[in-house]
Design an enzyme around this catalytic site. Sequence first.
Site, PDB file in Angstrom:
ATOM      1  N   ASP A  58      27.971  15.429  37.784  1.00  0.00           N
ATOM      2  CA  ASP A  58      28.107  13.970  37.695  1.00  0.00           C
ATOM      3  C   ASP A  58      28.287  13.341  39.077  1.00  0.00           C
ATOM      4  O   ASP A  58      28.547  14.040  40.070  1.00  0.00           O
ATOM      5  CB  ASP A  58      29.313  13.641  36.794  1.00  0.00           C
ATOM      6  CG  ASP A  58      29.085  12.400  35.958  1.00  0.00           C
ATOM      7  OD1 ASP A  58      28.332  11.512  36.399  1.00  0.00           O
ATOM      8  OD2 ASP A  58      29.674  12.308  34.869  1.00  0.00           O
ATOM      9  N   ASP A 114      24.559   6.585  29.617  1.00  0.00           N
ATOM     10  CA  ASP A 114      25.789   6.701  28.820  1.00  0.00           C
ATOM     11  C   ASP A 114      25.690   5.874  27.545  1.00  0.00           C
ATOM     12  O   ASP A 114      26.550   5.979  26.675  1.00  0.00           O
ATOM     13  CB  ASP A 114      26.992   6.184  29.627  1.00  0.00           C
ATOM     14  CG  ASP A 114      27.584   7.261  30.521  1.00  0.00           C
ATOM     15  OD1 ASP A 114      27.205   8.430  30.381  1.00  0.00           O
ATOM     16  OD2 ASP A 114      28.431   6.908  31.366  1.00  0.00           O
TER      17      ASP A 114
HETATM   18  C1  GLA Z   1      30.264   9.744  33.367  1.00  0.00           C
HETATM   19  C2  GLA Z   1      29.213  10.405  32.533  1.00  0.00           C
HETATM   20  C3  GLA Z   1      29.758  10.655  31.146  1.00  0.00           C
HETATM   21  C4  GLA Z   1      30.994  11.507  31.239  1.00  0.00           C
HETATM   22  C5  GLA Z   1      32.008  10.846  32.138  1.00  0.00           C
HETATM   23  C6  GLA Z   1      33.195  11.728  32.381  1.00  0.00           C
HETATM   24  O1  GLA Z   1      30.499   8.446  32.949  1.00  0.00           O
HETATM   25  O2  GLA Z   1      28.052   9.648  32.496  1.00  0.00           O
HETATM   26  O3  GLA Z   1      28.782  11.292  30.357  1.00  0.00           O
HETATM   27  O4  GLA Z   1      30.654  12.786  31.726  1.00  0.00           O
HETATM   28  O5  GLA Z   1      31.454  10.504  33.392  1.00  0.00           O
HETATM   29  O6  GLA Z   1      34.134  11.160  33.197  1.00  0.00           O
END
Ligand code: GLA
Length: 728
Positions: A457, A523
């Site tokens: 990430d 997301d």
């Molecule tokens: C980001 C990612 C999510 C999740 C969060 C965790 O927002 O896009 O899918 O992994 O971080 O903190």
Amino acid sequence: MLSPDDVMEMSPNLSGRVLHLSRGGTSVVIDLDAVPHPAIVHWGEELAGSTDETLRGLAVAARPQRVSGGLDAPARATLVATPAGGWLGTPGLEGHRDGASFSVRLELVDVEADGHRARLSLVDPEARLSAQLELDVGTAGLLRQRITLRNDGDSRYTLQHLHLAFPVPWDATELLDTTGRHLRERTPQRHPFGYGTYLRESRRGRPGADATLLLAAGRPGFGFERGRVHAVHVAWSGNHRLVAERSVSGEAFLAGGELFAPGEVVLAPGESLTSPEVIGSWGDGLNELAHRFHDEWRSRPEHPRRPRPVTLNTWEAVYFDHTLDRLTALADAAASVGVERFVLDDGWFLGRRDDTAGLGDWYVDPTVWPEGLHPLVDHVRARGMEFGLWVEPEMVNPDSDLARRHPDWVLRGRTTLPPSARQQQVLDLAHPDAYAYVAERLHSLVAEYPIAYLKWDHNRDLLDAGSGPEGIARVREHTLALYRLLDELKAAHPDLEIESCASGGARVDLGILARTDRIWTSDNLDPLERLVNQRYTALVVPPEMMGMHLTSPVVHSTGRTVDLDLSAAVALLGHVGIEWDLTGTDDETRRRIAAWVDYAKRVRPIVATGRTVDVDGTEPGIDVRGVVARDRSSAVFTLTQTDTTVSYPPGRVRVPGLDPGTQYRIRVVGGSTHAAAQSGLPWQEHDIRLTGRELDVVGLRPPVQYPQRSTVIELVAQSDTQAQGGAR
Ligand code: GLA
């Protein structure tokens, strides 16, 4: 035209020479005599039937006349056009030597070429610069360009700007690009392509949620199925710039390159810089343009080839609430519906009880996991699933042991830290000690646990990203260090797969996808919003590299309540997964999820190798898209009712992309009927067959559905007709 041998020998007399590169249905014709250095005369449709003589004629036909008020020798948009060569638009190259020597005029000195590749050597002895420009037409007809610029002088050369230009046809008068935000990446926008410059810049140290994935120019009204369109993508995960420019001198081009912060690139004497690849595609419609990207990306040896494992990601199921019991129960539920990969998301490392602390301390937190992750990993693997782990290696919370011990490892352009985002800062990965620490942590974790997958990430934009007491801009070095880290991990653990995530889909580019196996597309799991996001992401990214997950019934990002069949149908044409606390589901829901997972496993070979088809011209309220097997023996389409339609029952929709002469049986795989439908769907009740041509030209009635429902149909070629139809 030059034969390869001629090209090798041609320097220094270049008179009357034209280079024709061609492969995969694309021709690139370069006028080597353009002044002061070559210009692309044509990039696009393969010029079958052209001869050496006609191609020379084509180069001459592109040359401008002298006009009043203009230069005595009219300038061209050459490969690296600059004012010293007469170019009055955005220059391809800008730089200086401590405020002097700004003038650059590169001239061609040598060419090496074969049928689809060329390397042009350019020099400017006065500016003491030389460049190697590489052009490569790939197997599917993508044009890749890359430039290496060398400082031949004995003083430092500050490079401000460097881009690579792709001319587009003069009648390409409409632009398409994408924008967006967190939870809404790759929203399309269109504009007229008029005179002047249209500029899209990405200044977030990652492409960003608002970045354009590509910049496209086409004939007005170009769609997915028809309309000639050209597009350029910058394969780079740092800052970049894309330009569309139409000049009053009758030339239009797209150009792309890295965007440098002030002083970010200073070439020492003898030092050189190689640009990222800038990649151009074209097509009669966006579907064909996208297929070139997909086909070529799939032909790489490192492309993920085994069936994409159905994934369960724990984030929306548990967030930071990590307990062994809860997660083992989730793993049991996942296994019961056929999940093949279980990914433990954020929250497992030291001090990470919420998003305010812990980033950087990549050790399993013993307060939550007294025996390490082993009990969970063993549990997951005992149920036949792979184990995956979330990491965010480039980031650091000020509230972490790492930041407390090594404040100098945090990127900053001045003495104070950059504005905070999600309570975090960015690690200076180009700092050798910071790099060594993060690399050691990742290698150790992957060695200690049987980790098959990392969800990598990157949850904030880079702002004021510099390093050292001098405050030297660092996005470029940071990006290169990231690439090195990914490459080293992959080399050391060849079976490890990596997902690129950045607050969802804020780092989607072919630079990162050259070293990772998929992206987390957004997301936002709302299927209605995903329809747009996935369609435009797939302009460049092959669908099997796009994470598409079933959502929980109430979507966390929009609050909308959605039907499982809709969610599954929208996820079906990608790398399928689940983002949902399955422990709370009843037996019937699990049975339905298991049936979808089972079907997704059957469809995934076509998704991973077939051709995506987006259908133009359907009535507002209906979305039709699908994937057609490479040999066109079968296809899967989704007919999604995004809203009510005015027509009732709805008028016919077309199903293009199949073999025109082959007959297909059509089967409804999943879907729902509107209570108002008073009879069955006639084509479903009769065992009809339709030819690919009939499906494309005439089409069929979609079912009457409630809004926010989807019907999946499968089309299977009848083998007795396939031979007659044959390939087009
Ligand atoms: C980001 C990612 C999510 C999740 C969060 C965790 O927002 O896009 O899918 O992994 O971080 O903190």
